[in-house]
Design an enzyme around this catalytic site. Structure first.
Site, PDB file in Angstrom:
ATOM      1  N   GLU A  33     -78.311  24.980  -4.375  1.00  0.00           N
ATOM      2  CA  GLU A  33     -77.158  25.789  -4.758  1.00  0.00           C
ATOM      3  C   GLU A  33     -77.571  27.260  -4.721  1.00  0.00           C
ATOM      4  O   GLU A  33     -78.531  27.655  -5.375  1.00  0.00           O
ATOM      5  CB  GLU A  33     -76.675  25.406  -6.155  1.00  0.00           C
ATOM      6  CG  GLU A  33     -75.691  26.362  -6.803  1.00  0.00           C
ATOM      7  CD  GLU A  33     -74.462  26.633  -5.961  1.00  0.00           C
ATOM      8  OE1 GLU A  33     -74.172  27.821  -5.705  1.00  0.00           O
ATOM      9  OE2 GLU A  33     -73.794  25.658  -5.545  1.00  0.00           O
ATOM     10  N   HIS A  51     -54.225  16.045 -10.042  1.00  0.00           N
ATOM     11  CA  HIS A  51     -52.953  15.810  -9.356  1.00  0.00           C
ATOM     12  C   HIS A  51     -52.699  14.315  -9.170  1.00  0.00           C
ATOM     13  O   HIS A  51     -53.621  13.550  -8.876  1.00  0.00           O
ATOM     14  CB  HIS A  51     -52.956  16.494  -7.987  1.00  0.00           C
ATOM     15  CG  HIS A  51     -52.966  17.988  -8.054  1.00  0.00           C
ATOM     16  ND1 HIS A  51     -51.834  18.731  -8.287  1.00  0.00           N
ATOM     17  CD2 HIS A  51     -53.990  18.880  -7.933  1.00  0.00           C
ATOM     18  CE1 HIS A  51     -52.146  20.013  -8.290  1.00  0.00           C
ATOM     19  NE2 HIS A  51     -53.449  20.138  -8.083  1.00  0.00           N
ATOM     20  N   VAL A 174     -79.557  28.166   1.496  1.00  0.00           N
ATOM     21  CA  VAL A 174     -79.978  27.673   2.800  1.00  0.00           C
ATOM     22  C   VAL A 174     -79.681  28.744   3.848  1.00  0.00           C
ATOM     23  O   VAL A 174     -78.541  29.186   4.004  1.00  0.00           O
ATOM     24  CB  VAL A 174     -79.271  26.350   3.140  1.00  0.00           C
ATOM     25  CG1 VAL A 174     -79.590  25.923   4.569  1.00  0.00           C
ATOM     26  CG2 VAL A 174     -79.679  25.257   2.151  1.00  0.00           C
ATOM     27  N   ARG A 312     -59.894  29.450  -2.564  1.00  0.00           N
ATOM     28  CA  ARG A 312     -59.781  28.118  -1.993  1.00  0.00           C
ATOM     29  C   ARG A 312     -60.300  28.164  -0.563  1.00  0.00           C
ATOM     30  O   ARG A 312     -59.920  29.052   0.215  1.00  0.00           O
ATOM     31  CB  ARG A 312     -58.320  27.639  -2.018  1.00  0.00           C
ATOM     32  CG  ARG A 312     -57.724  27.599  -3.404  1.00  0.00           C
ATOM     33  CD  ARG A 312     -56.390  26.891  -3.433  1.00  0.00           C
ATOM     34  NE  ARG A 312     -55.328  27.611  -2.758  1.00  0.00           N
ATOM     35  CZ  ARG A 312     -54.619  28.610  -3.290  1.00  0.00           C
ATOM     36  NH1 ARG A 312     -54.906  29.018  -4.528  1.00  0.00           N
ATOM     37  NH2 ARG A 312     -53.657  29.197  -2.631  1.00  0.00           N
ATOM     38  N   SER A 340     -57.311  22.405  -2.891  1.00  0.00           N
ATOM     39  CA  SER A 340     -56.444  21.545  -3.700  1.00  0.00           C
ATOM     40  C   SER A 340     -55.850  20.438  -2.835  1.00  0.00           C
ATOM     41  O   SER A 340     -55.367  20.719  -1.726  1.00  0.00           O
ATOM     42  CB  SER A 340     -55.326  22.381  -4.319  1.00  0.00           C
ATOM     43  OG  SER A 340     -54.466  21.585  -5.075  1.00  0.00           O
ATOM     44  N   CYS A 402     -69.243  31.613 -32.300  1.00  0.00           N
ATOM     45  CA  CYS A 402     -67.971  31.994 -31.675  1.00  0.00           C
ATOM     46  C   CYS A 402     -66.851  31.636 -32.643  1.00  0.00           C
ATOM     47  O   CYS A 402     -66.529  30.457 -32.824  1.00  0.00           O
ATOM     48  CB  CYS A 402     -67.799  31.259 -30.344  1.00  0.00           C
ATOM     49  SG  CYS A 402     -66.184  31.497 -29.564  1.00  0.00           S
ATOM     50  N   CYS A 404     -63.607  32.429 -32.486  1.00  0.00           N
ATOM     51  CA  CYS A 404     -62.341  32.039 -31.855  1.00  0.00           C
ATOM     52  C   CYS A 404     -62.292  30.537 -31.568  1.00  0.00           C
ATOM     53  O   CYS A 404     -61.276  29.878 -31.797  1.00  0.00           O
ATOM     54  CB  CYS A 404     -62.144  32.804 -30.553  1.00  0.00           C
ATOM     55  SG  CYS A 404     -61.986  34.591 -30.710  1.00  0.00           S
ATOM     56  N   CYS A 439     -60.983  36.782 -28.241  1.00  0.00           N
ATOM     57  CA  CYS A 439     -61.702  38.055 -28.092  1.00  0.00           C
ATOM     58  C   CYS A 439     -62.555  38.100 -26.841  1.00  0.00           C
ATOM     59  O   CYS A 439     -63.154  39.142 -26.539  1.00  0.00           O
ATOM     60  CB  CYS A 439     -62.544  38.352 -29.331  1.00  0.00           C
ATOM     61  SG  CYS A 439     -64.125  37.487 -29.397  1.00  0.00           S
ATOM     62  N   CYS A 444     -68.801  37.256 -30.195  1.00  0.00           N
ATOM     63  CA  CYS A 444     -69.953  36.362 -30.067  1.00  0.00           C
ATOM     64  C   CYS A 444     -70.898  36.722 -28.941  1.00  0.00           C
ATOM     65  O   CYS A 444     -72.046  36.268 -28.922  1.00  0.00           O
ATOM     66  CB  CYS A 444     -69.487  34.912 -29.895  1.00  0.00           C
ATOM     67  SG  CYS A 444     -68.647  34.577 -28.323  1.00  0.00           S
TER      68      CYS A 444
END
Length: 482
Positions: A33, A51, A174, A312, A340, A402, A404, A439, A444
């Site tokens: 990756e 979907h 790569v 996409r 998608s 955190c 929130c 926030c 945080c």
């Protein structure tokens, strides 16, 4: 140099899913990756929808894998403890002229094997979704749709694969591929990787990787979609995913709840030249507001807490996935143009890729010791008794970092030390939700940064916000050791 059985290039949801399926076997597998984290490209920024499968043209790969993937997803998420919520969807039309188009979608969905579809009038649609516009005349009701956390799914697939023996290498791009007698040699920025089979799941760069080995047979163009994420005070406006009638440009601007309790609106659809251009614009945000309000007019856009864009990877020559072995290369498998419904399709694609590799000669007997399970502590969802027991075992779970989202230090530390751990501040958010709330890391963020520096034993100035090089700090403004 040792030779792996399989090299998977790319660790978005498709690549991670393929690695996960291969981990069920005794094959030796490595994943390359190019970013510093998995789930960086299209898998990071999308509509987070499972979907049902009514939209793809019958007979396409999209139709095949969409319906199959939708069927696999509930059990997969249950095994890997990934947030998943079946919520259904509505496709709305704003005039009587739209009814035949909805009926055509219904017929297409039935041909694809999607159950439970029906066309209802606008009044019936507003009974089940009271905040729909009065302009909605007809709707296609789709009970099989769902919403998911795409970050958590991709990370969970990668983590489970890593625990099963898959070698996942981030920051590994790569640069070229050479064909040897019975294997390929991939040249990367971190040395060479040899493998008997290669799976090209490189997302927006899949055509570039393909062309390293074979004659060009497809190309990738990128389409940017801009989104608005709204606070939890808007999250209950709709229970279902609200689509508008799709056009040639895609499924259009949606309004939907998220598994975290927010409301999401988007995306736009704009072809872009840069394959990494995820910038947002005032024009794009205005377009999202305009079209989302057409479906759900009483959205309070003052509650927007974040805008973002995703890309996409599309195949302009055919609106379909590209999955198969190119001519003359029976050990190099393209898994490309996974736009998608790519997120939904990923589990089915992965199962089928393993089948195709085996049929092409990969020796991959099942590994009886593979552990096909994962658990994820979400402290805020535990009972009082469970919280107290966890805090008694590890006091760090008693410290909320955190506010929130109610994420504790214990959850953050656990995320840091899991396989395929985070390498940035945003990567922590993608694993446990710290910074996801109102926030947006304002409170945080510095605390998570301190925890990362402490757990890694590194200087905070070396920790990026997201991708490599996106540093938050440049140095100290005051002298001293603290």
């Amino acid at each position: 140099m040792s030779v792996f059985d399989v090299l998977v290039i790319g660790c978005g949801v498709a690549g991670a899913g393929i690695a996960y399926e291969l981990a069920h076997t005794k094959a030796s597998v490595v994943v390359a990756e190019k970013e510093n984290d998995v789930c960086y490209g299209a898998s990071k920024a999308n509509s987070a929808i499972v979907h049902a499968g009514y939209d793809p043209l019958p007979g396409t790969l999209m139709a095949k894998y969409n319906v199959w993937g939708s069927q696999l997803m509930p059990a997969l998420c249950a095994r890997l403890d990934v947030a998943y919520r079946p919520n259904g969807s509505l496709v709305v039309a704003f005039s009587n002229e739209g009814k035949p188009k909805l009926e055509a979608l219904l017929a297409r969905g039935e041909k694809n094997g999607v159950p439970g579809l029906r066309v209802i009038d606008g009044d019936s649609a507003r009974v089940i979704e009271p905040n729909l516009s009065t302009q909605v005349a007809w709707a296609l009701e789709v009970p099989g749709g769902a919403i998911i956390d795409p970050w958590e799914l991709t990370v969970a697939l990668a983590q489970t694969a890593a625990l099963g023996g898959v070698d996942i290498r981030t920051d590994t791009q790569v640069l070229g591929i050479a064909c040897a007698k019975d294997h390929y040699i991939a040249r990367t920025n971190r040395g060479e990787i040899a493998a008997r089979f290669v799976v090209n799941a490189a997302g927006a760069f899949a055509d570039t990787v393909h062309n390293m080995v074979a004659q060009p047979t497809f190309s990738i163009t990128t389409v940017r979609g801009e989104y608005l994420l709204l606070d939890k005070d808007q999250g209950a406006l709709v229970a279902r995913t609200i689509f508008q009638l799709p056009t040639d440009a895609g499924k259009g601007v949606l309004v939907l709840p998220t598994v975290h309790g927010n409301l999401l609106a988007g995306p736009t659809s704009e072809p872009v030249e840069g394959r990494e251009d995820v910038s947002t614009s005032a024009i794009g945000m205005a377009r999202v507001r305009e079209l989302a309000a057409k479906s759900v007019p009483n959205i309070n856009f003052r509650s927007v807490i974040r805008d973002f864009a995703g890309l996409r990877a599309a195949n302009p020559s055919a609106h379909d996935f590209v999955i198969g072995f190119p001519p003359g290369h029976p050990r190099f498998l393209d898994v490309a143009a996974i736009q998608s419904p790519g997120l939904t399709s990923a589990p089915a694609i992965a199962v089928d890729v393993l089948r195709m590799l085996r049929e092409a000669g990969l020796e991959a007997p099942e590994d009886p010791e593979f552990v096909d399970a994962r658990q994820h502590v979400r402290f805020r969802e535990l009972s009082a008794e469970e919280k107290n027991a966890l805090i008694a075992k590890d006091p760090r779970y008693g410290r909320v970092i955190c506010r929130c989202e109610g994420v504790t230090e214990g959850e953050i530390v656990e995320a840091i030390h899991r396989p395929v751990g985070p390498r940035s501040l945003d990567a922590v958010k993608r694993r446990c939700g710290a910074g996801l709330g109102r926030c947006q890391s304002g409170f945080c963020g510095p605390r998570v940064l301190d925890i990362l520096a402490r757990e890694w034993g590194t200087d905070p100035t070396q920790i990026p916000q997201d991708r490599a090089g996106s540093f938050l700090l440049t140095g100290r403004t005051k002298g001293g050791s603290t």
